[in-house]
Write a protein that holds these residues in place. Structure first.
Motif, PDB file in Angstrom:
ATOM      1  N   SER A 164      11.726   7.243  43.397  1.00 59.80           N
ATOM      2  CA  SER A 164      11.237   8.492  43.994  1.00 59.80           C
ATOM      3  C   SER A 164      12.056   9.676  43.514  1.00 59.80           C
ATOM      4  O   SER A 164      11.578  10.811  43.514  1.00 59.80           O
ATOM      5  N   ARG A 198       7.714  16.874  50.630  1.00 61.04           N
ATOM      6  CA  ARG A 198       6.781  16.411  51.646  1.00 61.04           C
ATOM      7  C   ARG A 198       7.506  15.574  52.705  1.00 61.04           C
ATOM      8  O   ARG A 198       8.641  15.153  52.530  1.00 61.04           O
ATOM      9  N   GLY A 217       5.744   9.893  49.910  1.00 61.87           N
ATOM     10  CA  GLY A 217       4.533  10.124  49.130  1.00 61.87           C
ATOM     11  C   GLY A 217       3.741   8.840  49.014  1.00 61.87           C
ATOM     12  O   GLY A 217       3.395   8.206  50.013  1.00 61.87           O
TER      13      GLY A 217
END
Length: 268
Positions: A164, A198, A217
């Motif tokens: 990530s 996010r 995500g």
């Protein structure tokens, strides 16, 4: 009466009991005599009973406190977050082993020892990268190359070995955006690792308050927490194949030989 009931009653009844100085010698002598009786067949099937008594004696004559489990459902949101942050801080010296996978992302496995800024991420047969405080070494099995990147993993080794790229969930726990979603089989938190990213969902173990899983995500990351033993440390390093091509980035510039320069003083 069950064994647990008997154990509890023995503990309560002997809470203030102080064993005499020769207790260990006495028990050893008694055990030796009982062992002889067992061998002679005088107390046939009592070996299991002796084992139970030994367990009970171990409980009575040691100072090890009974484990205390806090029910997260009885804690406030602030208390849960505080315990999660404390658990994360205490686990800095542990090796976090995590796997990352997603719909279009091949499964990878990583290890990181945050207190020493050591990490490794591997996709079997594809790549294997090792991170240290002063360099990163990438094995590319398709290209048959070993590339050394000068410069280490900074302070966020998990980010260096994470698919990530956002670092470890401990960053989200420290962020003021972290909130409690609910307490079920696990503790569900939601927040952000960085303000401009996010939302991240994090699930904690009910007993240890350490992350077991996070969703960032489209990626799902699962975590295991390992003691930094010599055996577990082997997962932090890899052995590069000797017959691969080795390269360094940025390339090392060789020193220019100085022997051709005219160092004699100018003539008048």
């Amino acid at each position: 009466m069950t064994e647990d009931d008997l154990r509890e009653q023995l503990r309560d009844a002997t809470a203030d009991f102080v064993p005499r100085d020769d207790l260990l010698e006495s028990l050893a002598d008694r055990h030796a005599r009982q062992h002889k009786r067992v061998r002679r067949g005088l107390i046939g099937g009592s070996a299991a009973a002796i084992a139970v008594v030994a367990v009970l004696l171990g409980t009575v004559f040691t100072n090890t406190p009974a484990p205390v489990t806090v029910d997260p459902a009885t804690l406030t949101e602030a208390e849960i977050i505080e315990k999660a942050r404390a658990a994360d801080a205490a686990a800095q010296g542990m090796i976090v082993n995590f796997t990352t996978e997603g719909p279009s992302w091949p499964k990878s496995e990583s290890w990181a020892l945050r207190s020493e800024r050591l990490g490794r991420s591997a996709q079997p047969g594809v790549s294997d990268m090792m991170a240290t405080p002063d360099r990163r070494e990438l094995i590319d099995f398709h290209r048959r190359t070993v590339t050394t990147f000068r410069g280490g993993s900074d302070n966020d080794v998990v980010s260096s070995v994470s698919a990530s790229g956002t670092g470890d969930p401990g960053k989200a726990l420290q962020n003021d955006t972290i909130r409690l979603v609910g307490v079920g089989a696990e503790i569900h938190l939601r927040g952000k690792i960085f303000e401009n990213l996010r939302t991240v969902d994090i699930w904690l173990d009910r007993k240890t308050f350490l992350p077991t899983r996070s969703v960032q995500g489209v990626l799902t990351i699962t975590y295991k927490w390992l003691p930094a033993t010599e055996e577990n440390r082997k997962n932090l390093v890899h052995e590069a194949p000797r017959d691969f091509t080795y390269e360094t980035f940025p390339p090392v510039t060789p020193l220019v030989p100085q022997s051709g320069l005219n160092t004699a003083p100018p003539t008048k």
